[in-house]
Design a protein around this motif. Sequence first.
Motif, PDB file in Angstrom:
ATOM      1  N   ALA A  85     -46.081 -18.440 -36.445  1.00 27.27           N
ATOM      2  CA  ALA A  85     -45.032 -17.637 -36.023  1.00 27.27           C
ATOM      3  C   ALA A  85     -45.716 -16.417 -35.575  1.00 27.27           C
ATOM      4  N   LEU A  86     -46.949 -15.967 -35.920  1.00 27.58           N
ATOM      5  CA  LEU A  86     -47.538 -14.696 -35.330  1.00 27.58           C
ATOM      6  C   LEU A  86     -48.039 -15.188 -33.691  1.00 27.58           C
ATOM      7  N   VAL A  87     -48.412 -16.340 -33.479  1.00 26.57           N
ATOM      8  CA  VAL A  87     -48.750 -16.731 -32.251  1.00 26.57           C
ATOM      9  C   VAL A  87     -47.380 -16.327 -31.344  1.00 26.57           C
ATOM     10  N   LEU A  88     -46.257 -17.059 -31.813  1.00 26.06           N
ATOM     11  CA  LEU A  88     -44.979 -16.868 -31.135  1.00 26.06           C
ATOM     12  C   LEU A  88     -44.554 -15.513 -30.972  1.00 26.06           C
ATOM     13  N   SER A  89     -44.962 -14.473 -32.143  1.00 25.31           N
ATOM     14  CA  SER A  89     -44.582 -13.150 -32.055  1.00 25.31           C
ATOM     15  C   SER A  89     -45.609 -12.641 -30.696  1.00 25.31           C
ATOM     16  N   THR A  90     -46.662 -12.960 -30.962  1.00 26.25           N
ATOM     17  CA  THR A  90     -47.739 -12.548 -29.751  1.00 26.25           C
ATOM     18  C   THR A  90     -47.061 -12.574 -28.339  1.00 26.25           C
ATOM     19  N   LEU A  91     -46.592 -14.060 -28.026  1.00 27.39           N
ATOM     20  CA  LEU A  91     -46.152 -14.366 -26.692  1.00 27.39           C
ATOM     21  C   LEU A  91     -44.945 -13.750 -26.383  1.00 27.39           C
ATOM     22  N   ILE A  92     -43.965 -13.562 -27.333  1.00 24.07           N
ATOM     23  CA  ILE A  92     -42.770 -12.815 -27.162  1.00 24.07           C
ATOM     24  C   ILE A  92     -42.863 -11.333 -26.850  1.00 24.07           C
ATOM     25  N   THR A  93     -43.603 -10.751 -27.777  1.00 19.90           N
ATOM     26  CA  THR A  93     -43.830  -9.382 -27.488  1.00 19.90           C
ATOM     27  C   THR A  93     -44.624  -8.961 -26.277  1.00 19.90           C
ATOM     28  N   GLY A  94     -45.579  -9.833 -25.711  1.00 19.03           N
ATOM     29  CA  GLY A  94     -46.540  -9.509 -24.677  1.00 19.03           C
ATOM     30  C   GLY A  94     -45.502  -9.833 -23.217  1.00 19.03           C
ATOM     31  N   ALA A  95     -44.448 -11.014 -23.349  1.00 20.70           N
ATOM     32  CA  ALA A  95     -43.774 -11.247 -22.115  1.00 20.70           C
ATOM     33  C   ALA A  95     -42.731 -10.121 -22.204  1.00 20.70           C
ATOM     34  N   ALA A  96     -42.357  -9.391 -23.175  1.00 19.90           N
ATOM     35  CA  ALA A  96     -41.218  -8.717 -23.121  1.00 19.90           C
ATOM     36  C   ALA A  96     -41.685  -7.133 -22.613  1.00 19.90           C
ATOM     37  N   VAL A  97     -42.904  -6.976 -23.079  1.00 21.76           N
ATOM     38  CA  VAL A  97     -43.401  -5.604 -22.574  1.00 21.76           C
ATOM     39  C   VAL A  97     -43.676  -5.635 -21.229  1.00 21.76           C
ATOM     40  N   MET A  98     -44.314  -6.659 -20.673  1.00 21.85           N
ATOM     41  CA  MET A  98     -44.446  -6.884 -19.320  1.00 21.85           C
ATOM     42  C   MET A  98     -43.141  -6.908 -18.342  1.00 21.85           C
ATOM     43  N   ALA A  99     -42.058  -7.415 -19.014  1.00 20.18           N
ATOM     44  CA  ALA A  99     -40.876  -7.496 -18.294  1.00 20.18           C
ATOM     45  C   ALA A  99     -40.002  -6.005 -18.519  1.00 20.18           C
ATOM     46  N   ALA A 100     -40.407  -5.159 -19.048  1.00 22.09           N
ATOM     47  CA  ALA A 100     -39.857  -3.939 -19.309  1.00 22.09           C
ATOM     48  C   ALA A 100     -40.755  -2.976 -18.577  1.00 22.09           C
ATOM     49  N   GLY A 101     -41.683  -3.375 -17.785  1.00 24.72           N
ATOM     50  CA  GLY A 101     -42.394  -2.166 -16.981  1.00 24.72           C
ATOM     51  C   GLY A 101     -44.012  -2.024 -17.433  1.00 24.72           C
ATOM     52  N   GLY A 102     -44.236  -2.856 -18.104  1.00 23.15           N
ATOM     53  CA  GLY A 102     -45.796  -2.507 -18.853  1.00 23.15           C
ATOM     54  C   GLY A 102     -46.732  -2.346 -17.707  1.00 23.15           C
ATOM     55  N   ALA A 103     -46.751  -3.031 -16.485  1.00 23.61           N
ATOM     56  CA  ALA A 103     -47.544  -3.058 -15.601  1.00 23.61           C
ATOM     57  C   ALA A 103     -47.732  -1.741 -15.094  1.00 23.61           C
ATOM     58  N   SER A 104     -46.340  -0.835 -14.824  1.00 17.47           N
ATOM     59  CA  SER A 104     -46.628   0.692 -14.575  1.00 17.47           C
ATOM     60  C   SER A 104     -47.494   1.658 -15.534  1.00 17.47           C
ATOM     61  N   HIS A 105     -47.744   1.147 -16.580  1.00 16.98           N
ATOM     62  CA  HIS A 105     -48.619   1.716 -17.436  1.00 16.98           C
ATOM     63  C   HIS A 105     -49.838   1.085 -17.831  1.00 16.98           C
ATOM     64  N   GLY A 106     -50.250   0.451 -16.873  1.00 21.46           N
ATOM     65  CA  GLY A 106     -51.486   0.029 -16.821  1.00 21.46           C
ATOM     66  C   GLY A 106     -51.749  -1.257 -17.667  1.00 21.46           C
ATOM     67  N   LEU A 118     -40.530   2.445 -22.884  1.00 24.89           N
ATOM     68  CA  LEU A 118     -41.351   0.849 -22.919  1.00 24.89           C
ATOM     69  C   LEU A 118     -41.518   0.905 -24.693  1.00 24.89           C
ATOM     70  N   PHE A 119     -41.671   2.067 -25.384  1.00 24.69           N
ATOM     71  CA  PHE A 119     -41.718   2.013 -26.761  1.00 24.69           C
ATOM     72  C   PHE A 119     -40.432   1.658 -27.429  1.00 24.69           C
ATOM     73  N   ALA A 120     -39.390   1.905 -26.895  1.00 25.02           N
ATOM     74  CA  ALA A 120     -38.005   1.410 -27.628  1.00 25.02           C
ATOM     75  C   ALA A 120     -37.882  -0.021 -27.382  1.00 25.02           C
ATOM     76  N   VAL A 121     -38.326  -0.428 -26.145  1.00 24.75           N
ATOM     77  CA  VAL A 121     -38.227  -1.783 -25.973  1.00 24.75           C
ATOM     78  C   VAL A 121     -38.997  -2.717 -27.017  1.00 24.75           C
ATOM     79  N   ALA A 122     -40.339  -1.984 -27.059  1.00 20.86           N
ATOM     80  CA  ALA A 122     -41.364  -2.817 -27.883  1.00 20.86           C
ATOM     81  C   ALA A 122     -40.751  -2.807 -29.350  1.00 20.86           C
ATOM     82  N   VAL A 123     -40.212  -1.662 -29.716  1.00 17.24           N
ATOM     83  CA  VAL A 123     -39.856  -1.787 -31.128  1.00 17.24           C
ATOM     84  C   VAL A 123     -38.676  -2.988 -31.350  1.00 17.24           C
ATOM     85  N   LEU A 124     -37.811  -2.862 -30.551  1.00 20.86           N
ATOM     86  CA  LEU A 124     -36.647  -3.952 -30.519  1.00 20.86           C
ATOM     87  C   LEU A 124     -37.181  -5.332 -30.331  1.00 20.86           C
ATOM     88  N   VAL A 125     -38.297  -5.523 -29.688  1.00 20.39           N
ATOM     89  CA  VAL A 125     -38.978  -6.881 -29.445  1.00 20.39           C
ATOM     90  C   VAL A 125     -39.610  -7.504 -30.635  1.00 20.39           C
TER      91      VAL A 125
END
Length: 727
Positions: free
Chosen positions: A55-76, A278-285
Amino acid sequence: MLHDVLGFFAIGGELTPQLILFVLLPPLVFESAYALDGRQFLKNLLPIGVLAVPALVLSTLITGAAVMAAGGASHGLTWPAAFLFGALISATDPVAVVALFKDLGAPKRLGILVEGESLMNDGTAIVLFNILLAVVVDQALGRQVAVGSLALGGLGKFALVAFGGVAVGVALATPLYALIGYVISDEAVEISLSVVLAYASFVIAEHFLHVSGVMATVSAGLVAGSYGRTKVSPSVSEFMHSFWEYMAFAMNSMIFFAVGLVIVQQVGWPEFVSLLPLFAVAVLVVLAARALGVFGSMPFVQRSVERISLPYQTVMWWGGLRGAVSLALALTVFMHPELPPHMRRTVLVLSAGIVLFTLLVNALTMQPLIKAFKLDQPTPQDRFAHAYAIREQVRVAEEVVDRLEREGAVLPTVLSHLRENIAERREVAQGALADAKAGISDDVAGLALMVARVALSIERREVLRRFENGELTEPTTKALLHDNDWLSDNAKAGHPLPENRAVGQGASWESRLLSALEPLPLINRLAQRLRARRLSISLEATRGLYLVAGAVERVLAEIEEAELISPSALARVQFRYSAWRFQAQDRLGRLSAEFPEYSACSQRNLAQLQVLRAVSHDLEHLAEMGLLTDKARAEARRELVEAERALRDEALEGLELDPLSLLRRVPALAGAQEQLLAELAEELVSRTFLEGQTIVSEGDTGDSLFLISRGCAGVYTANEAGEELRL
């Protein structure tokens, strides 16, 4: 002044990743493992393990993918960095929730599930974090990273690092607590050794063996809290818990303090505002990934373990707070000099924001959630305990007021006011008793199970009290507590107390194995010593059961006088404890008759130990009254410690019968010369047979002479109908 404090973290890289991981983290992890009920943790290991690993590995993958989809690349952030953030923010830290569980009286199993998962997923998250951090650093330095080989190699490395850490922790904690068992009431030494274990397990595993330091510290803490619990001196045990609670509090405070200072110094307001979407998206994800892990995995897990209800699952989901571990890992990223500054600030701010959100939102709404699911409702056992406690408080208060009246040291008006207050509390007690009676079913079998659980709880406390007073040895205490845990689990599952109870006898396979080893020339002495040790534990545990069962009977008699529970339901449990006491008394008598020398020696040592413990308590009382100088107190304490150490080191005799002494007891050899007896003694081979085991059968070719040193044997034959008859 604030500028000076902030400068401390800026000068020369004072707050390094090594400082965070090797200094601040080990006490946090060790304290959580030490305070956890190891037996219940293992019992619920399957759901805990599923939530902590897949479950933690799944959470890691979902969180990372969602943060990148929400524009994480523009924040480094890069993809590996996003997954790194997902790993560190998936580590739960429900300290506030567990404390709330205790205040509200939530079910114990719910607390075990939440706290046990947090303990395991801390280790999983940190192992995954270290693997991903290496990838992020390689990418930042322009090195090639093969995704396919990383996935396969990472899985193998994860298993090696995790299980290797567990092995290191167990290997270090077991001998260390065996050593602590030889220390007598020395708070400084025993607590210092536990601190050494917490840090040494982490450093040796992480730095020298390159396996998981967190897993090593977790396993070391579990060993310390289970195997080591009776190794610590009784006078030190309570202080040990308080010390580690304070250590965890101090480390938590330092991590939160450091994060706050670093953010104030390093992150500007415009950058903070730009990260809000990005923080709002991260919390929801993070919340959604947590929900998927909990609600998605529990239906499959429940096929193999006790059912975890939907209210439990909801509390486990919402109670997955983030805390010090996530912040410590975020600080590690932030302080890493080889990573881009923009990436480091983004990871730190997002992590701190999510931790703050879960503390302000999840933690503060947990109490209404628990009340909404009625998980704070007291059980019949809780209601009974509360009513009985109020009754005892009133009784003690009345005794104190009566004593004050006899002494004449308090004005009559004051005594009258006190009696009025006691009368009000008596009415409260009567109301609580009435509520307890109304809340308890008239089902005699159900009431008997509730009374059984109360009795077993009393028994457990009595075992620990007698151990602290020196009335029970450590192996005896372990045997009694293990048996008590087994009976408590059965009572919780709805099974009545058994008719017969024997403690400390060991498994039948163990006895058969020792019987097979005894005739072998090279290891027969070892087998005999192990047999003697098992027998000594059995004898002392039987004696302990006799004492404890009598104490429980007396408490049950007091409960009967209170007329709180149906006499028929109470009588069932009273009858069981009475039967166990008589069984123990009978077996103790038989064992004492078979081993009179050992029985006398053992009882003498235990009596002397009780005297030493009582004298020690009296010395402390005299010191508190100011009747002992520091020098006299230290000298008296030294003498008591030396006397107790001498008692512990004294070898108890009488379990193993000398072959020559055995031959002298044989009537046919009464007139034999000593030389002949000595020669025969050299040929004797020790054999042990369990109750009901056949020694020799009719028709067997006889090539041996059996001399019975302990116990008795029966001779049986069969009649014409094939029925077995005893001759």
